[in-house]
Write an enzyme that holds these catalytic residues in place. Structure first.
Site, PDB file in Angstrom:
ATOM      1  N   CYS A   2     135.406  74.974  24.550  1.00 42.97           N
ATOM      2  CA  CYS A   2     134.910  74.146  25.658  1.00 42.97           C
ATOM      3  C   CYS A   2     136.103  73.687  26.478  1.00 42.97           C
ATOM      4  CB  CYS A   2     134.186  72.929  25.105  1.00 42.97           C
ATOM      5  SG  CYS A   2     132.843  73.346  24.013  1.00 42.97           S
ATOM      6  N   ARG A  28     136.143  78.621  30.066  1.00 39.63           N
ATOM      7  CA  ARG A  28     136.129  78.237  28.639  1.00 39.63           C
ATOM      8  C   ARG A  28     134.715  77.946  28.169  1.00 39.63           C
ATOM      9  NH1 ARG A  28     140.897  76.951  26.474  1.00 39.63           N
ATOM     10  NH2 ARG A  28     139.915  75.695  24.872  1.00 39.63           N
ATOM     11  N   TRP A  75     130.695  75.207  25.760  1.00 42.86           N
ATOM     12  CA  TRP A  75     130.351  76.534  25.266  1.00 42.86           C
ATOM     13  C   TRP A  75     129.689  76.283  23.923  1.00 42.86           C
ATOM     14  CZ3 TRP A  75     129.895  81.318  26.958  1.00 42.86           C
ATOM     15  CH2 TRP A  75     129.757  82.340  26.033  1.00 42.86           C
ATOM     16  N   ASN A 101     136.390  69.321  22.046  1.00 40.63           N
ATOM     17  CA  ASN A 101     136.503  70.785  22.001  1.00 40.63           C
ATOM     18  C   ASN A 101     136.880  71.141  20.582  1.00 40.63           C
ATOM     19  OD1 ASN A 101     136.854  73.518  22.548  1.00 40.63           O
ATOM     20  ND2 ASN A 101     139.010  73.239  23.086  1.00 40.63           N
ATOM     21  N   GLY A 102     136.139  72.096  19.986  1.00 42.51           N
ATOM     22  CA  GLY A 102     136.430  72.504  18.606  1.00 42.51           C
ATOM     23  C   GLY A 102     135.156  72.433  17.784  1.00 42.51           C
ATOM     24  N   GLU A 483     133.674 103.783  21.022  1.00 44.04           N
ATOM     25  CA  GLU A 483     134.092 102.523  21.643  1.00 44.04           C
ATOM     26  C   GLU A 483     135.381 102.716  22.443  1.00 44.04           C
ATOM     27  OE1 GLU A 483     132.771  99.957  22.420  1.00 44.04           O
ATOM     28  OE2 GLU A 483     134.414  98.608  22.876  1.00 44.04           O
ATOM     29  N   LYS A 487     135.702 102.076  26.463  1.00 40.85           N
ATOM     30  CA  LYS A 487     136.736 101.201  27.043  1.00 40.85           C
ATOM     31  C   LYS A 487     137.494 101.945  28.131  1.00 40.85           C
ATOM     32  CE  LYS A 487     135.700  97.976  26.156  1.00 40.85           C
ATOM     33  NZ  LYS A 487     134.457  98.062  25.488  1.00 40.85           N
ATOM     34  N   GLU A 490     135.243 102.885  31.286  1.00 39.44           N
ATOM     35  CA  GLU A 490     134.643 101.824  32.119  1.00 39.44           C
ATOM     36  C   GLU A 490     135.693 101.030  32.901  1.00 39.44           C
ATOM     37  OE1 GLU A 490     132.498  98.582  30.271  1.00 39.44           O
ATOM     38  OE2 GLU A 490     133.757  98.638  28.512  1.00 39.44           O
ATOM     39  N   HIS A 506     130.466 123.104  17.421  1.00 42.24           N
ATOM     40  CA  HIS A 506     129.088 123.449  17.817  1.00 42.24           C
ATOM     41  C   HIS A 506     128.910 123.397  19.323  1.00 42.24           C
ATOM     42  CE1 HIS A 506     127.922 123.523  13.637  1.00 42.24           C
ATOM     43  NE2 HIS A 506     128.556 122.366  13.467  1.00 42.24           N
ATOM     44  N   LYS A 605     128.680  92.004  33.592  1.00 40.85           N
ATOM     45  CA  LYS A 605     128.979  91.527  32.240  1.00 40.85           C
ATOM     46  C   LYS A 605     127.706  91.494  31.395  1.00 40.85           C
ATOM     47  CE  LYS A 605     131.383  90.098  28.844  1.00 40.85           C
ATOM     48  NZ  LYS A 605     132.114  91.139  28.098  1.00 40.85           N
TER      49      LYS A 605
END
Ligand code: AGP
Length: 610
Positions: A2, A28, A75, A101-102, A483, A487, A490, A506, A605
């Site tokens: 946060c 954040r 967050w 925060n935490g 993956e 990456k 994109e 094949h 996103k």
């Protein structure tokens, strides 16, 4: 993760200055926000759901002028985004306000004690609110003393800013394992969780260290150690511009988030391990009987999340011996899948808003499946519509290209698979302990691996002009090859393509020609020799090969033009490490190609359309 801001100064600009600062911390977390301002002998608190702009509009409708205040952008980790769960939190009579925060790990027992012994009534589901009530409980006219007394009861990570209505000319903050800085302004002073919040007003800052308390007034910043002794601290002059500061000095959010992986993996892993080596599934009740009734598991997701699903399948089938199928969400819902009430549907999503995934979840649920989701955004649609949610605690992931969400998704899948295997008794003796020990070492191994970035930058310089790249792998490396390929394509727009190495012959090998670039993942001990033969196959047709193997497997150097090594670890968990060099390679290739790394063309996103 946060954002917190504290301000005290001359004049009545606190509201505007704190909102400015919070806006700079939205990266954040941004699901809700709030502010507390010292006004007429009391603390005026306003909170709203959504972005800071909503709070700003709310305040504009009834402006509160003040010289001092604290603000927060949230967050969510405990408790969905809501006005009640937004910070600041206050004690019962509103005479104390805090932003936090935490994560306060022992908040449940503290909450129980406060309710049972002191009759406290809680307004929110958050862990943070216990801090407000504790400070209120210990407050006897000295905020500094009350904050320190309360902190002695807290376990976990926290940076807390606190205000008392009776002390409008000071703000007290305390820090343990969550960032906190203090900023020196002109006739004003600041507190914040990160530099961007202050940059418009202060570039001379103090970095607050663990277990230190800060007392700020309009003229002074005082820092104290845990024995309440004043400490001297050199100031730090910030030279970054505001945009760079939001990225913590990194050029792009993607690189920042790649480097946040050790912390994200540690956060997602450690808070689920109890002192006896057991795994806590955060209230997910999957009893042995539940697991014995499951006849099939579907893991359904999109993009990067589906690649985490492949690693999850590998682990669940190996540890829990339950048939598991991975499907991409956009196909799953249209193929009439076999589902009944003995189906477990595991849905993976960073955003929790991907429409294909959400639609697949709804389809599965409507046909009787139990839905367990692995999600990064608390209170997102996928989280809300699932029977159980297993959160990744990666913090906000801003870059479109997913990195830290992926490695924390892997952690959740491995924990789930281990939990299932141990509950069902399908794990051979010692296997549970062995794999869990491997996972515990991952944060350090990731940190060590990230130090190899210069090597990846050098390789990127050699390959960034390629317009076509092949990724191959076997076993657990297939998902990582997919993956790594995603990456690269994109963010650099290179035509990259991933395939199971055994499939090359094949058809796809027809594409391999002189100087074709092949990135060959060879981390699976029991498939290492077979992968070497696949490298031979492509080398025989003129390919250039970059190998990726565990440290010590030097034999791969004979067939490869370059070799990237990862720390040796168990085959079952190599994806957590093997993906990192591929993330860095993609990043540096895209940078050399001058691409918009954080916001690649055509991409969003969260893909909230079909
Ligand atoms: C990954 O880098 C991409 N941004 C994309 O494939 C993403 O993983 C996919 O859209 C799924 O998103 P989600 O995890 O938020 O559901």
């Amino acid at each position: 993760m946060c954002g917190i801001v504290g301000y005290i100064g001359d004049g009545n600009g606190a509201r505007r200055i704190i909102i400015d600062g919070l806006k700079r911390l939205e990266y954040r977390g941004y699901d809700s926000a709030g502010i507390a301002l010292a006004a007429d002998g009391r603390l005026a608190v306003e909170k709203s759901v959504g972005r800071i702009a909503n709070l700003e509009a709310l305040l504009a409708s009834s402006p509160i002028d003040s010289h001092a205040g604290i603000g927060h952008t949230r967050w969510a980790t405990h408790g969905a985004p809501s006005r009640e769960n937004a910070h600041p939190h206050t004690n019962g009579d509103g005479s104390i306000a805090i932003v936090h925060n935490g994560i306060i790990e022992n908040y449940a027992e503290l909450k129980e004690m406060l309710i049972a012994k002191h009759g406290v009534s809680f307004r929110s589901e958050t862990d943070s609110e216990v801090a407000a009530h504790l400070i209120g409980l210990f407050y006897e006219g000295d905020l500094f003393a009350a904050v320190n007394r309360a902190a002695r009861e807290l376990r976990g990570a926290y940076s807390i800013c606190a205000m008392a209505a009776a002390e409008p000319d000071r703000i007290v903050a305390i820090r343990k394992d969550a960032p906190l800085i203090a900023g020196l302004g002109e006739n004003c002073n600041f507190l914040a969780s990160d530099i961007p919040a202050l940059l418009k007003y202060a570039r001379t800052i103090y970095l607050i260290e663990n277990n230190e308390t800060v007392l700020i007034t309009r003229n002074e910043i005082s820092i104290f150690n845990e024995r309440a002794e004043r400490v001297k601290r050199d100031v730090f002059h910030v030279t970054w511009d505001a945009d760079a500061a939001e990225k913590g000095g990194y050029d792009h959010f993607m690189r920042k988030e790649i480097f946040e992986q050790p912390a994200g993996v540690a956060e997602t892993l450690n808070r689920r391990l109890d002192e006896n080596g057991g795994i806590r599934l955060d209230g997910i009740s999957l009893t042995k009987r539940d697991l014995e009734r499951i006849e099939r598991i579907y893991i359904v997701a999109c993009g990067t999340a589906s690649h985490a699903g492949l690693a999850g399948k590998f682990a669940i089938e190996r540890f829990a011996r339950i048939p598991t199928e991975v499907d991409i969400a956009s196909e799953f819902r249209y193929r009439e899948p076999y589902i009944n009430d003995r189906t477990l549907f595991i849905c993976i999503s960073q955003s929790g808003e991907t429409l294909d995934t959400l639609a697949a979840l709804r389809e599965a649920k409507s046909r009787g499946a139990r839905v367990l989701s692995v999600v990064n955004v608390v209170g997102s649609s996928v989280a809300r519509e699932s029977d159980d949610v297993f959160y990744t605690w990666a913090g906000p992931e801003i870059a479109v290209a997913s990195t830290k969400a992926f490695t924390t998704q892997l952690i959740c899948m491995y924990l789930l698979a281990l939990y299932m295997g141990r509950t069902l008794g399908t794990l051979p003796d010692g296997e549970y302990e062995r794999v869990l020990s491997e996972l515990r070492q991952m944060p350090d191994r990731l940190s060590a691996l990230l130090e190899d970035e210069p090597k990846l930058r050098e390789i990127a310089k050699k390959i960034y002009k390629n317009e076509r790249v092949f990724f191959i792998g076997r076993g657990n490396d297939v998902g990582v090859a997919l993956e790594g390929s995603l990456k690269l394509k994109e963010i650099s727009y290179i035509h990259s393509f991933a395939i199971a190495a055994g499939e090359l012959k094949h058809g796809t090998i027809a594409l391999i020609e002189q100087d074709s670039l092949v990135i060959a993942l060879a981390t699976q001990d029991r498939l290492f020799e077979k992968l070497l033969s696949n490298i031979e196959e492509v080398k025989a047709r003129g390919a250039r090969v970059i190998g990726l193997a565990k440290a010590g497997n030097r034999e791969i150097e004979k067939q490869s033009d370059e070799v990237i090594y990862i720390p040796a670890c168990a085959d079952e968990v190599t994806p957590i490490l093997a993906v990192v060099p591929l993330q860095l390679l993609a990043y540096h290739v895209a940078k050399l190609r001058g691409c918009d790394i954080d916001k690649p063309k055509n991409l969003a996103k969260a893909v909230t359309v079909e």
